[in-house]
Design an enzyme around this catalytic site. Structure first.
Site, PDB file in Angstrom:
ATOM      1  N   CYS A 120      -3.749   6.914   5.663  1.00 40.70           N
ATOM      2  CA  CYS A 120      -3.660   6.602   4.241  1.00 40.70           C
ATOM      3  C   CYS A 120      -4.921   7.010   3.487  1.00 40.70           C
ATOM      4  O   CYS A 120      -4.891   7.133   2.266  1.00 40.70           O
ATOM      5  CB  CYS A 120      -3.376   5.118   4.041  1.00 40.70           C
ATOM      6  SG  CYS A 120      -4.421   4.041   5.027  1.00 40.70           S
ATOM      7  N   GLU A 160       0.870  -1.172   0.000  1.00 40.40           N
ATOM      8  CA  GLU A 160       0.000   0.000   0.000  1.00 40.40           C
ATOM      9  C   GLU A 160       0.904   1.218   0.000  1.00 40.40           C
ATOM     10  O   GLU A 160       1.702   1.412   0.913  1.00 40.40           O
ATOM     11  CB  GLU A 160      -0.905  -0.003   1.239  1.00 40.40           C
ATOM     12  CG  GLU A 160      -1.861   1.175   1.270  1.00 40.40           C
ATOM     13  CD  GLU A 160      -2.575   1.302   2.587  1.00 40.40           C
ATOM     14  OE1 GLU A 160      -2.631   2.430   3.113  1.00 40.40           O
ATOM     15  OE2 GLU A 160      -3.049   0.271   3.109  1.00 40.40           O
TER      16      GLU A 160
END
Length: 530
Positions: free
Chosen positions: A300, A263
């Protein structure tokens, strides 16, 4: 070194230098020395993990579930020692750390339930058809099986939930894979405490030594060695685009390439449709001021891009957002380096053509170091589309308002930004039909699309998709949050013409748990049962 388990400072005697944690809020150097691993310890950890895999992959599912639940109990047993250390190393408030500990424990118990229930292995039986013409069919039985040792890179922004016993570790252990964690250097004391809890669970539940190890590294060398080691079978990473791509390349260059589940960042665009702004610009602005600055923007899913067409509603939204941002105090970031990078990148962004500052936080936290205040800037859609620099993530409480002239320019903005973890749509129900092309483009570039909500706050459940098209992640088919995260660490495997007694329990007819397709049935259910 403890038998065949490596945890943190057990290899201190061989280390050449130590490092210590720093409280980013106060600058205080914290107690405890931590020693980077050496290549020998990488070899040891992977050898122990490979040996443990021989046993662990075949351990009864109820024993695996008990192991995961015991880890959760041992983490809770650390009580205030863990909470205080995590607060000190991260600068995060107690409430945030308590919530993160709760999520960490809940994830472990969620995967324990998944393992105990058993159907996640997607067991399939096709019985033999000896009379079939022109050729008989053999007995075939298929299920998902674990890959082998998994390397987990702890994340900087979640010292518990995406770290030593976070979702990556929990899902890998649930799948039957041993785990080697490379602890993040920003919170080594927290990592050591959680690792000790896991090791207690290993011993008390009788798991094979080597099923879990943790190594420290104050640089990049040990991480690279872990990825390139021939006994490593998969890697997980949460962090920057640069870091994720470096690990992906290392894994691809091996003699036997392995999957990396990285990620790597997202600006999580927000589509501000006109009817929603007309009726509720002020309320929406208040929501997003809180979301942009939550946790100093170190999520995020932080909303880094706001997109709308020029209108009175958008002006009211911008004015209210500026007012709210000005009132929200600055907050300490996780490390001095992260804070310095935030100020550097935001200053560079403000120097780009067409970008102007709307507002920055006017309130500082007295006496705190490494502070970052919320910042909102604006730019025209034309300038945004023409400038690749404006599409880059700024990790922190920053958001860029892109003002389009019409709906077509909004679509062009989405076309220009690449893959994202999330896209959020602020809209009245009645106007959605008029923006179908825009919504289709939004769905094509993200892993999760939200209606009338903020992207910060990721629910841990079976339906969650926390991943997205490149460059948000390097493989959009998988998630790092939720029960289907376990699929990253398995592969399909078939047995042909084997006696049932020699097969895994999920494939024995006496124990049909998880069998979702039998002979002469059509394959109508291709989803995992949770």
């Amino acid at each position: 070194m403890n038998g065949q388990n490596l945890v943190g400072n057990e290899y201190a005697e061989a280390a050449t230098s130590a490092f210590r944690a720093v409280n980013p809020l106060t600058g205080e150097v914290l107690d405890g020395e931590f020693f980077p691993a050496q290549k020998k310890h990488v070899d040891d950890a992977l050898l122990f993990a490979a040996n443990a895999f021989i046993t662990y992959k075949n351990i009864d599912k109820d024993l695996k579930a008990d192991f995961l639940r015991t880890i959760a109990k041992e983490i809770l047993a650390l009580d205030t020692i863990l909470l205080e250390r995590a607060c000190a190393e991260s600068g995060l408030p107690l409430g945030r750390i308590q919530g993160e500990r709760g999520r960490t424990v809940a994830q472990l118990n969620m995967f324990a339930d998944l393992v105990a229930e058993g159907s996640w292995v997607e067991a399939i039986i096709d019985h033999e058809l000896p009379e079939r013409q022109p050729a008989p069919r053999p007995d075939l039985r298929r299920m998902l099986v674990p890959l082998g040792p998994v390397v987990v890179f702890g994340a900087s922004n979640f010292p518990l939930a995406f770290s030593v016993a976070g979702g990556d570790t929990a899902s890998a252990l649930a799948s039957g894979c041993p785990v080697i964690v490379k602890a993040h250097a920003a919170h080594p004391g927290t990592s050591a405490l959680v690792a000790s809890a896991i090791q207690k669970a290993v011993i008390s539940t009788g798991m094979p030594p080597g099923v879990f190890s943790m190594l420290f590294d104050n640089g990049f060398e040990i991480g690279a060695s872990l990825v390139q080691h021939p006994k490593t079978k998969a890697v997980t990473f949460t962090g920057s685009f640069k870091g994720g791509m470096a690990l992906t390349r290392l894994a691809a260059e091996r003699a036997v390439p392995i999957p990396v589940f990285a990620e790597m960042g997202s600006i999580n665009p927000i589509l501000l449709l006109p009817d929603a702004l007309h009726s509720g610009a002020e309320k929406i602005a208040e929501q997003y001021a809180a979301s942009i600055t939550m946790g100093a923007g170190q999520f995020c899913t932080n909303p880094g891009l706001l997109i709308g067409t020029a209108s009175d509603g958008l002006t009211r939204f911008k004015d209210t957002l500026a007012e709210k941002i000005a009132e929200i105090p600055s907050a300490a970031m996780l490390t001095p380096a992260i804070c310095s990078n935030y100020h550097k990148l935001s200053a560079e962004m403000l120097r780009e053509a067409g970008v102007t500052l709307v507002m920055r936080s006017q309130v500082s936290a007295e006496g705190a170091q490494n502070q970052a205040g919320g910042m909102i800037a604006q730019v025209s859609a034309k300038d945004f589309i023409a400038n690749p620099k404006l599409k880059e993530e700024i990790f922190g409480p920053w958001s860029l308002l892109v003002i389009a002239e019409n709906n077509m320019e909004m679509e062009q903005v989405l076309d220009s930004i690449g893959g994202q973890l999330t896209v959020s749509v602020m809209a009245e129900d009645a106007e959605l039909d008029s923006y179908q092309a825009l919504l289709d483009k939004a769905a094509d570039i993200c892993g999760r699309i939200l209606l009338n909500g903020v992207p910060t706050g990721v629910e841990v459940c079976a339906a969650m998709q926390h991943g997205g098209p490149f460059p948000a992640t390097n493989d959009s088919r998988f998630t790092s949050v939720g029960t289907t995260a376990v699929r990253r660490f398995v592969r399909p495997f078939s047995w042909q013409n084997w006696d049932g007694k020699l097969l895994p329990a999920a494939l024995q007819e006496e124990n049909p748990l998880g069998i979702w397709r039998m002979v002469n049935q059509s394959m109508t259910n291709s989803s995992m049962i949770n």
